[in-house]
Design an enzyme around this catalytic site. Structure first.
Site, PDB file in Angstrom:
ATOM      1  N   GLY A  49       0.626  -1.121   0.108  1.00  0.00           N
ATOM      2  CA  GLY A  49       0.008   0.204  -0.082  1.00  0.00           C
ATOM      3  C   GLY A  49       0.761   1.277   0.024  1.00  0.00           C
ATOM      4  CG  ASN A  85      18.599  -6.763   1.507  1.00  0.00           C
ATOM      5  OD1 ASN A  85      18.935  -7.899   2.150  1.00  0.00           O
ATOM      6  ND2 ASN A  85      17.730  -6.817   0.619  1.00  0.00           N
ATOM      7  CE1 TYR A 150      27.194 -11.710  -2.595  1.00  0.00           C
ATOM      8  CE2 TYR A 150      28.178 -13.431  -0.912  1.00  0.00           C
ATOM      9  CZ  TYR A 150      26.951 -12.589  -1.093  1.00  0.00           C
ATOM     10  OH  TYR A 150      25.833 -12.454  -0.516  1.00  0.00           O
ATOM     11  CB  ALA A 152      36.834  -9.618  -1.783  1.00  0.00           C
ATOM     12  CE  LYS A 154      26.961  -9.446   0.677  1.00  0.00           C
ATOM     13  NZ  LYS A 154      25.924  -8.552   0.987  1.00  0.00           N
ATOM     14  CB  ILE A 182      17.228 -16.941   4.892  1.00  0.00           C
ATOM     15  CG1 ILE A 182      18.179 -16.603   5.758  1.00  0.00           C
ATOM     16  CG2 ILE A 182      15.868 -16.679   5.078  1.00  0.00           C
ATOM     17  CD1 ILE A 182      17.850 -17.179   7.342  1.00  0.00           C
TER      18      ILE A 182
END
Length: 247
Positions: A49, A85, A150, A152, A154, A182
């Site tokens: 919404g 994120n 990836y 490096a 992170k 997850i």
């Protein structure tokens, strides 16, 4: 009372959508950016919404990232929460990895949080503070094959988190939230988790909790980090992985 503002990159699918959904439920007006899946973005906007505003942004491009920050500040105001994120993954053996695969991964996962936080933090400081939560990965602390770019990115994000926590304190708290296995569409596709035997043998047996987690459980951790129970938590990494990686 004016609604607090939250920005969630990669906020229209998977764990990012769980973050956006939780923040909306907590009363935030959420600006969620996305890049590659406009259908999911449209569905998220329809489902959540008027409190969710979606914005297409290529975060590997510093110009588009700057445009996103300008839009947030001009149209909505200083955010109370920033969740970095969005992520990009391009696995390949190191000796075969292209410059483009290296740069896009580093820029999306590490440079974009730097660019976006740098652009938004002055307004957050002037407004009295807030929270930055960087979404990391356990591969930032331990390597994996074919993931030099990836891993490096992170690892760098964890150090960036600590540096920002030092420099923006005491007004803005900066922490890293690190999900484990997850249950998202991306994870199921990458690990072929539709095969129950593969899930049992190769995934759940590696996790002391004997299951994979849910996006809502990661959102619970986000709610903690940005809430009043965590006002003395700064520069930390919170790993939500059922005990798979103990640090």
């Amino acid at each position: 009372m004016t609604e607090p503002i939250a920005v969630v990159t990669g906020g229209t699918k998977g764990i990012g959508l769980a973050f956006s959904t939780r923040l909306v439920s907590l009363g935030y007006r959420v600006i969620a950016c996305y890049w590659s899946d406009p259908e999911s973005a449209g569905k998220a906007e329809a489902d959540l919404g008027a409190r969710l505003h979606v914005r297409r942004t290529d975060l590997s491009d510093p110009g588009q990232t700057a445009d996103l920050a300008e839009y947030v500040l001009n149209e909505h105001g200083a955010p109370r929460v920033l969740v970095n994120n969005a992520g990009f993954n391009a696995d390949r053996p190191f000796l075969e990895m292209t410059d483009q695969e290296w740069r896009r991964t580093i820029d999306t996962n590490l440079s974009a949080p730097f660019w976006l936080t740098r652009a938004l933090a002055p307004a957050m400081l002037a407004a009295g503070g807030g929270n930055v939560v960087n979404i990391g990965a356990t591969t930032g602390m331990r390597p994996r094959l074919n993931g030099a770019n990836y891993c490096a990115s992170k690892a760098g994000l964890l150090q960036l988190t600590k540096c920002l926590a030092l420099e923006l304190a005491p007004t803005i708290r900066v922490n890293a939230l690190i999900p484990g296995m997850i249950d998202t569409e991306e994870l199921r596709t990458r690990l072929r988790l539709d095969d129950p035997e593969r899930m049992r043998v190769e995934v759940t047996e590696a996790v002391p909790q004997r299951r994979i987690g849910s996006p809502d459980e990661v959102a619970d951790a986000l709610e903690f980090l940005i809430g009043p129970a965590a006002t003395y938590v700064n520069g930390q990494k919170l790993i939500v992985d059922g005990g798979q990686f103990m640090w």
